[in-house]
Design an enzyme around this catalytic site. Sequence first.
Site, PDB file in Angstrom:
ATOM      1  N   THR A  24      62.582  49.211  50.796  1.00 30.45           N
ATOM      2  CA  THR A  24      61.599  50.244  50.511  1.00 30.45           C
ATOM      3  C   THR A  24      60.426  49.721  49.684  1.00 30.45           C
ATOM      4  O   THR A  24      59.297  50.180  49.850  1.00 30.45           O
ATOM      5  CB  THR A  24      62.300  51.410  49.766  1.00 30.45           C
ATOM      6  OG1 THR A  24      63.193  52.029  50.687  1.00 30.45           O
ATOM      7  CG2 THR A  24      61.323  52.444  49.261  1.00 30.45           C
ATOM      8  N   ASP A 100      69.933  49.706  49.812  1.00 28.04           N
ATOM      9  CA  ASP A 100      71.143  50.164  50.519  1.00 28.04           C
ATOM     10  C   ASP A 100      72.267  49.127  50.507  1.00 28.04           C
ATOM     11  O   ASP A 100      73.434  49.482  50.316  1.00 28.04           O
ATOM     12  CB  ASP A 100      70.808  50.544  51.971  1.00 28.04           C
ATOM     13  CG  ASP A 100      70.077  51.868  52.055  1.00 28.04           C
ATOM     14  OD1 ASP A 100      70.141  52.656  51.084  1.00 28.04           O
ATOM     15  OD2 ASP A 100      69.430  52.129  53.092  1.00 28.04           O
ATOM     16  N   GLN A 272      89.362  53.500  45.463  1.00 26.79           N
ATOM     17  CA  GLN A 272      88.275  54.426  45.753  1.00 26.79           C
ATOM     18  C   GLN A 272      87.719  55.034  44.469  1.00 26.79           C
ATOM     19  O   GLN A 272      86.678  55.679  44.487  1.00 26.79           O
ATOM     20  CB  GLN A 272      88.774  55.547  46.678  1.00 26.79           C
ATOM     21  CG  GLN A 272      89.212  55.045  48.034  1.00 26.79           C
ATOM     22  CD  GLN A 272      89.747  56.156  48.933  1.00 26.79           C
ATOM     23  OE1 GLN A 272      89.566  57.337  48.663  1.00 26.79           O
ATOM     24  NE2 GLN A 272      90.406  55.778  50.000  1.00 26.79           N
TER      25      GLN A 272
END
Length: 338
Positions: A24, A100, A272
């Site tokens: 970006t 990302d 997780q």
Amino acid sequence: MDTRTVADTSDQAMDVAIISTGGTFGMQTSARGLTPSPVADRIDALLRSSPIPGLRYTISELTPQIDSANATPAAWQQIVEAIDECYDQFDGFVIVHGTDTMAYSTAAVCYAFAHRDKPIVFTGAQRPLSAPNSDGPANLVGALEHLNVALPGSVDIYFGGSVLSGTRAIKYSTIADRAFLEPARLRGAGVPDAKSRADAPPFIEYADIEIPVIRMYPGISSRLVSAMLDGEVPGAVLQCYGFGNVPAATPGLLDALSRASARGQVIVAVSQCFEGEITLGTSEVSTSLADAGVIDGADMTTEAAVTKLHYLFGTGISSTSVRELAGINLVGELARSR
Ligand code: ASP
């Protein structure tokens, strides 16, 4: 790779290579949304308009500039080679990268340069340079300034005023200036000692192998797990619940993992959860996981674990050696050492 240099006449100047990979930071608007775009001239204009004392820089761009969503192990290899090619000419490196998958690339670069001593800092932006409120200029300047204090051989992220370890970061926000966070450490500072770096086998390349990430969720079937472990994959990252739990009562699930381990595939368990670490043996189901030959990944992030398996298998060492090294700290990616 297109290159331009700005000379600083000072003898004390630090020579820095700024390498843009895309993201970006340099993107321009198009009819289809933000699109990667050449950025070297704009970086140059930015640094000329607010010069950083003592900085002599060279700017180059990898071609093509990419949205880091499109990064692959080949893209990690391209970054490693770009740094390696000019390693002797510079005191430090700033890599402009999309957010990302930045945490994968930083970990990949960290393993590749485990035995080198120059600092490498990644940065990027949540809003492109073309936006009036872009965070890109402050991030770039911060990354360049961070090089002055970065530890030798470190690979860091400088973003939104924060410095994060390249093997510990995860992208946390799509909107906040502080796009990255490090999961809390329960133990250890995460700075690898010389001994652990010595355990890191010499980097060869990010080869074209597949390391699946298998996320546990209620209802996952052994058929799905077997399918992901099928074929040529040398290893996998298993995203477990909590400190290393899986739905062990699911028929065939543990068998699928055991068979893969018996075939020499290296399966690394990560959690997780954002805090805490894998501790196989804490519960009956996590003991079963250890019995199935799954490696305890302690507090490694998924990003660090995936890239670690790519790195280790790319060095050509045996799967037994990969198994031995996967669960110990090599470059600060986990708190547990031998
Ligand atoms: N999709 C972009 C990229 O990762 C997002 C960003 O740079 O923030 O390249």
